[in-house]
Design a protein around this motif. Sequence first.
Motif, PDB file in Angstrom:
ATOM      1  N   ASP A  63       0.953  -1.103  -0.001  1.00 55.62           N
ATOM      2  CA  ASP A  63       0.036   0.140   0.021  1.00 55.62           C
ATOM      3  C   ASP A  63       0.742   1.090   0.020  1.00 55.62           C
ATOM      4  OD1 ASP A  63      -1.741   1.892   0.325  1.00 55.62           O
ATOM      5  OD2 ASP A  63      -3.193   0.951   1.755  1.00 55.62           O
ATOM      6  N   VAL A  64       0.822   2.112  -1.077  1.00 56.00           N
ATOM      7  CA  VAL A  64       1.671   3.162  -1.147  1.00 56.00           C
ATOM      8  C   VAL A  64       0.751   4.476  -1.248  1.00 56.00           C
ATOM      9  CG1 VAL A  64       3.382   2.051  -2.571  1.00 56.00           C
ATOM     10  CG2 VAL A  64       1.530   3.016  -3.682  1.00 56.00           C
ATOM     11  N   ASN A  65      -0.458   4.508  -0.692  1.00 54.85           N
ATOM     12  CA  ASN A  65      -1.394   5.446  -0.886  1.00 54.85           C
ATOM     13  C   ASN A  65      -1.406   6.115   0.824  1.00 54.85           C
ATOM     14  OD1 ASN A  65      -3.259   7.612  -0.876  1.00 54.85           O
ATOM     15  ND2 ASN A  65      -5.046   6.113  -1.625  1.00 54.85           N
ATOM     16  N   PRO A  66      -0.719   7.261   0.841  1.00 55.17           N
ATOM     17  CA  PRO A  66      -0.749   7.867   2.192  1.00 55.17           C
ATOM     18  C   PRO A  66      -1.851   8.231   3.012  1.00 55.17           C
ATOM     19  CG  PRO A  66       0.846   9.094   0.843  1.00 55.17           C
ATOM     20  CD  PRO A  66      -0.011   8.000  -0.027  1.00 55.17           C
ATOM     21  N   LEU A  67      -3.089   8.242   2.040  1.00 58.11           N
ATOM     22  CA  LEU A  67      -4.401   8.510   2.751  1.00 58.11           C
ATOM     23  C   LEU A  67      -4.916   7.134   3.155  1.00 58.11           C
ATOM     24  CD1 LEU A  67      -5.523  11.051   0.203  1.00 58.11           C
ATOM     25  CD2 LEU A  67      -4.372  11.484   2.407  1.00 58.11           C
ATOM     26  N   SER A  68      -4.534   5.874   2.777  1.00 61.03           N
ATOM     27  CA  SER A  68      -4.999   4.857   3.348  1.00 61.03           C
ATOM     28  C   SER A  68      -4.902   4.178   4.797  1.00 61.03           C
ATOM     29  CB  SER A  68      -4.634   3.711   2.268  1.00 61.03           C
ATOM     30  OG  SER A  68      -4.821   2.407   2.552  1.00 61.03           O
ATOM     31  N   GLY A 134       7.715  -7.990 -12.608  1.00 64.67           N
ATOM     32  CA  GLY A 134       7.093  -6.757 -12.187  1.00 64.67           C
ATOM     33  C   GLY A 134       7.800  -5.426 -12.857  1.00 64.67           C
ATOM     34  N   ALA A 135       7.285  -4.407 -12.639  1.00 63.24           N
ATOM     35  CA  ALA A 135       7.764  -3.254 -13.446  1.00 63.24           C
ATOM     36  C   ALA A 135       7.522  -2.192 -12.692  1.00 63.24           C
ATOM     37  CB  ALA A 135       6.806  -3.107 -14.822  1.00 63.24           C
ATOM     38  N   GLY A 136       8.471  -1.076 -12.749  1.00 60.88           N
ATOM     39  CA  GLY A 136       8.734   0.040 -12.025  1.00 60.88           C
ATOM     40  C   GLY A 136       8.882   1.175 -13.024  1.00 60.88           C
ATOM     41  N   ILE A 137       8.165   2.325 -12.899  1.00 61.64           N
ATOM     42  CA  ILE A 137       8.115   3.387 -13.707  1.00 61.64           C
ATOM     43  C   ILE A 137       8.499   4.844 -13.013  1.00 61.64           C
ATOM     44  CG2 ILE A 137       6.498   4.664 -15.380  1.00 61.64           C
ATOM     45  CD1 ILE A 137       4.699   2.379 -15.116  1.00 61.64           C
ATOM     46  N   VAL A 138       9.436   5.376 -13.550  1.00 61.22           N
ATOM     47  CA  VAL A 138      10.008   6.595 -12.972  1.00 61.22           C
ATOM     48  C   VAL A 138       9.607   7.696 -14.259  1.00 61.22           C
ATOM     49  CG1 VAL A 138      11.854   8.079 -12.376  1.00 61.22           C
ATOM     50  CG2 VAL A 138      11.862   5.767 -11.806  1.00 61.22           C
ATOM     51  N   VAL A 139       8.905   8.816 -13.915  1.00 61.95           N
ATOM     52  CA  VAL A 139       8.298   9.942 -14.904  1.00 61.95           C
ATOM     53  C   VAL A 139       9.032  11.241 -14.281  1.00 61.95           C
ATOM     54  CG1 VAL A 139       6.394  11.045 -16.320  1.00 61.95           C
ATOM     55  CG2 VAL A 139       6.512   8.342 -16.043  1.00 61.95           C
ATOM     56  N   ASP A 140       9.412  12.209 -15.262  1.00 59.65           N
ATOM     57  CA  ASP A 140       9.834  13.371 -14.882  1.00 59.65           C
ATOM     58  C   ASP A 140      10.787  13.276 -13.414  1.00 59.65           C
ATOM     59  OD1 ASP A 140       8.703  14.648 -16.723  1.00 59.65           O
ATOM     60  OD2 ASP A 140       6.880  15.184 -15.432  1.00 59.65           O
ATOM     61  N   GLY A 141      11.464  12.137 -13.314  1.00 55.97           N
ATOM     62  CA  GLY A 141      12.542  12.067 -12.511  1.00 55.97           C
ATOM     63  C   GLY A 141      11.886  11.344 -11.081  1.00 55.97           C
ATOM     64  N   LYS A 142      10.567  11.122 -11.120  1.00 54.02           N
ATOM     65  CA  LYS A 142       9.768  10.665  -9.562  1.00 54.02           C
ATOM     66  C   LYS A 142       9.096   9.354 -10.069  1.00 54.02           C
ATOM     67  CE  LYS A 142       8.670  15.497  -8.462  1.00 54.02           C
ATOM     68  NZ  LYS A 142       7.468  16.517  -8.086  1.00 54.02           N
ATOM     69  N   VAL A 143       9.199   8.397  -9.001  1.00 52.45           N
ATOM     70  CA  VAL A 143       8.683   7.176  -8.905  1.00 52.45           C
ATOM     71  C   VAL A 143       7.134   7.363  -9.028  1.00 52.45           C
ATOM     72  CG1 VAL A 143       8.154   5.128  -7.562  1.00 52.45           C
ATOM     73  CG2 VAL A 143      10.667   6.049  -7.696  1.00 52.45           C
ATOM     74  N   ILE A 144       6.541   6.370  -9.830  1.00 52.68           N
ATOM     75  CA  ILE A 144       5.089   6.709 -10.078  1.00 52.68           C
ATOM     76  C   ILE A 144       4.139   5.699  -9.212  1.00 52.68           C
ATOM     77  CG2 ILE A 144       3.183   5.998 -11.922  1.00 52.68           C
ATOM     78  CD1 ILE A 144       4.772   8.530 -12.463  1.00 52.68           C
ATOM     79  N   HIS A 145       3.390   6.530  -8.395  1.00 49.63           N
ATOM     80  CA  HIS A 145       2.344   6.064  -7.567  1.00 49.63           C
ATOM     81  C   HIS A 145       1.047   6.662  -7.934  1.00 49.63           C
ATOM     82  CE1 HIS A 145       5.585   4.993  -4.037  1.00 49.63           C
ATOM     83  NE2 HIS A 145       5.632   4.286  -4.821  1.00 49.63           N
ATOM     84  N   GLY A 146       0.178   6.046  -7.813  1.00 54.04           N
ATOM     85  CA  GLY A 146      -1.317   6.397  -7.758  1.00 54.04           C
ATOM     86  C   GLY A 146      -2.157   6.020  -6.626  1.00 54.04           C
ATOM     87  N   TYR A 147      -3.222   5.603  -6.777  1.00 56.92           N
ATOM     88  CA  TYR A 147      -3.922   5.003  -5.701  1.00 56.92           C
ATOM     89  C   TYR A 147      -3.215   3.650  -5.285  1.00 56.92           C
ATOM     90  CZ  TYR A 147      -7.843   2.579  -3.319  1.00 56.92           C
ATOM     91  OH  TYR A 147      -8.354   2.022  -2.562  1.00 56.92           O
ATOM     92  N   GLY A 148      -2.489   3.112  -6.090  1.00 52.79           N
ATOM     93  CA  GLY A 148      -1.806   2.187  -5.799  1.00 52.79           C
ATOM     94  C   GLY A 148      -0.592   2.204  -6.617  1.00 52.79           C
TER      95      GLY A 148
END
Length: 288
Positions: A63-68, A134-148
């Motif tokens: 769980d990477v959602n700080p609001l969870s 598994g896959a990790g994504i970095v966009v604009d130099g930042k690791v991608i997280h969303g709801y998950g």
Amino acid sequence: MIYGAIEAGGTKFVCAVSDENLTILERVSIPTTTPEETMKEVFAFFDQHQPNAIGIGSFGPIDVNPLSETYGFITSTPKVAWQDYPFLNEMKKRYDIPFGWTTDVNAAAYGEMKKGAAVGKSSCMYITVGTGIGAGIVVDGKVIHGYGHPEAGHLLVRRHVEDTYEGTCPFHKDCLEGLAAGPAIGNRFETPAQNLPTDHKAWEIEAHYLAQALVSYTLTVSPEKIIFGGGVMKQKQLFPLIYKEFEKLMNGYVATPNLEDYIVPCQLEDNAGITGCLLLAEDALNNK
């Protein structure tokens, strides 16, 4: 200044500490057994070094959602003992310092972005093909997280016309991981993948699935660099087969860089994850 890192894998935890230049001072490998056993050794290691910040890249799902309410937990992992384990919370109870928190593959993507094959780029995708995918994504130099977090290893793919194997994924059977991870190759041909000759039909089938995924990633994420890691991708004969199938499937629809520069092996090899975790620790302290 001491930075700490935990690359938490399903087989082993790699823990390390570095100086302010990210030069590793000490690292240990701890078997992933139960939280009680493994974390006891993790705490013993960091108690010796007292780092100023720690970056964690964990097997998942997490769980990477700080609001969870379960932020920082390992959630629905197949490793039963670790299901719903409050990993980050337990670390924070022990050490009152800043933490970086993401998936193991996101950490590896970040490591390759900053110190490896994607240096100078602003976006990249790191894909590991081994026991799982598994896959990790970095966009604009930042690791991608969303709801998950991205779970691109479970992308649905079209079957190779000669493939009747049902797939290994316990959730989806014939998703990308179910058809193209190491166990799927071994089960399909009844021998460990690494024992198959380089000209075996297995590698054509593997390239068919991986190229499909890469076309989808290119059309949706459009990363500047796609980087492969994991044990299966040490089979170097796969890369020309992937390039050929990628070109066939894309059929000129979207322009990409030269494929040998666009789809590449990881440069940091087995250090991608731990390097990314140290970088996340550095970021956590700087953003405190």
